[in-house]
Design a protein around this motif. Structure first.
Motif, mmCIF file in Angstrom:
data_model
loop_
_atom_site.group_PDB
_atom_site.id
_atom_site.type_symbol
_atom_site.label_atom_id
_atom_site.label_comp_id
_atom_site.label_asym_id
_atom_site.label_seq_id
_atom_site.Cartn_x
_atom_site.Cartn_y
_atom_site.Cartn_z
ATOM 1 N N PRO A 13 31.235 9.813 6.035
ATOM 2 C CA PRO A 13 31.644 9.762 7.444
ATOM 3 C C PRO A 13 33.159 9.928 7.628
ATOM 4 C CG PRO A 13 30.027 8.051 7.000
ATOM 5 C CD PRO A 13 30.401 8.656 5.670
ATOM 6 N N SER A 14 33.950 9.407 6.724
ATOM 7 C CA SER A 14 35.411 9.556 6.840
ATOM 8 C C SER A 14 35.821 11.013 6.678
ATOM 9 C CB SER A 14 36.124 8.689 5.799
ATOM 10 O OG SER A 14 35.928 7.320 6.073
ATOM 11 N N CYS A 15 35.269 11.691 5.677
ATOM 12 C CA CYS A 15 35.565 13.117 5.491
ATOM 13 C C CYS A 15 35.070 13.928 6.688
ATOM 14 C CB CYS A 15 34.937 13.638 4.210
ATOM 15 S SG CYS A 15 35.746 13.070 2.703
ATOM 16 N N GLN A 16 33.918 13.559 7.223
ATOM 17 C CA GLN A 16 33.367 14.262 8.385
ATOM 18 C C GLN A 16 34.289 14.124 9.592
ATOM 19 O OE1 GLN A 16 30.604 16.240 8.418
ATOM 20 N NE2 GLN A 16 31.043 16.796 10.539
ATOM 21 N N ALA A 17 34.793 12.922 9.829
ATOM 22 C CA ALA A 17 35.707 12.707 10.955
ATOM 23 C C ALA A 17 36.977 13.540 10.790
ATOM 24 C CB ALA A 17 36.045 11.223 11.077
ATOM 25 N N ALA A 21 38.218 16.732 13.197
ATOM 26 C CA ALA A 21 39.544 16.758 13.818
ATOM 27 C C ALA A 21 40.303 18.031 13.438
ATOM 28 C CB ALA A 21 40.335 15.514 13.418
ATOM 29 N N VAL A 22 40.219 18.437 12.173
ATOM 30 C CA VAL A 22 40.862 19.681 11.728
ATOM 31 C C VAL A 22 40.263 20.865 12.480
ATOM 32 C CG1 VAL A 22 41.028 21.269 9.766
ATOM 33 C CG2 VAL A 22 41.593 18.863 9.460
ATOM 34 N N SER A 130 42.376 6.360 10.658
ATOM 35 C CA SER A 130 42.821 5.763 11.920
ATOM 36 C C SER A 130 42.990 6.857 12.972
ATOM 37 C CB SER A 130 44.155 5.044 11.708
ATOM 38 O OG SER A 130 45.171 5.999 11.403
ATOM 39 N N ARG A 131 43.227 6.436 14.181
ATOM 40 C CA ARG A 131 43.483 7.411 15.254
ATOM 41 C C ARG A 131 44.691 8.297 14.899
ATOM 42 N NH1 ARG A 131 42.372 5.534 20.787
ATOM 43 N NH2 ARG A 131 40.934 7.239 20.909
ATOM 44 N N PRO A 132 45.816 7.735 14.405
ATOM 45 C CA PRO A 132 46.932 8.608 13.996
ATOM 46 C C PRO A 132 46.564 9.554 12.840
ATOM 47 C CG PRO A 132 47.727 6.371 14.335
ATOM 48 C CD PRO A 132 46.228 6.318 14.414
ATOM 49 N N CYS A 137 45.219 15.210 11.393
ATOM 50 C CA CYS A 137 44.251 16.246 11.006
ATOM 51 C C CYS A 137 44.165 17.321 12.081
ATOM 52 C CB CYS A 137 42.873 15.630 10.757
ATOM 53 S SG CYS A 137 42.760 14.660 9.244
ATOM 54 N N TRP A 138 44.119 16.891 13.344
ATOM 55 C CA TRP A 138 44.081 17.853 14.449
ATOM 56 C C TRP A 138 45.320 18.756 14.389
ATOM 57 C CZ3 TRP A 138 46.894 19.693 18.418
ATOM 58 C CH2 TRP A 138 46.230 20.407 19.415
#
Length: 150
Positions: A13-17, A21-22, A130-132, A137-138
């Motif tokens: 799930p962490s890699c997916q998030a 974002a990327v 985290s959000r940051p 990633c974005w």
């Protein structure tokens, strides 16, 4: 039209998030004229790599190294891409439970050998993003994609 290839291994799930974002950054509506192609690392091919004008690479850090899936992609693509892709930009994001240094070092070694140019800093996250972290990633996705705009 320039093509951005996202090669990722997304087992958690962490890699997916981080991947999402990327991808959101790379496909932002303000970025025009860039085709974004995404491939799981085990499905990415040499023709995918040769057809790309830039790359985004994503992996978990497994036992201090890049994932086996991303390593397989590099093993298959390295020599066919060695001269043909020199000078192309790339970005990198890595997730680890406690350390990502070995994975980052290994990927930087391969990309240096290929002659790829780091478009921006590595996004390295340990623990739950985290959000940051997701914002970084974005920005990674947006920066690499925007750099390819004609």
């Amino acid at each position: 039209m320039p093509r951005l290839l996202i090669v990722h291994h997304t087992p958690s799930p962490s890699c997916q998030a981080m991947f999402e974002a990327v991808l959101a950054g790379a496909t932002d509506p303000e970025i025009h004229g860039v085709e974004v192609v995404r491939r799981p690392a085990l499905a990415a091919t040499v023709p995918d790599a040769l057809a790309a004008d830039g790359y985004l690479l994503g992996t978990p850090a497994n036992l201090g190294m890049m994932s086996g899936a991303l390593k397989v992609f590099f093993d298959l693509a390295y020599y066919p891409c060695l001269d043909a892709t020199r000078g192309r930009p790339f970005g990198l994001y890595v997730h680890g439970n406690d350390d990502t240094a070995g994975a980052v070092r290994g990927i930087e070694s391969v990309t240096t050998g290929l002659g790829w140019v780091k478009a921006t800093g590595v996004v390295s996250v340990t623990g739950e993003p985290s959000r940051p972290d997701l914002q970084a990633c974005w920005e990674l996705g947006a920066t690499v994609a925007a750099g390819l705009m004609a």
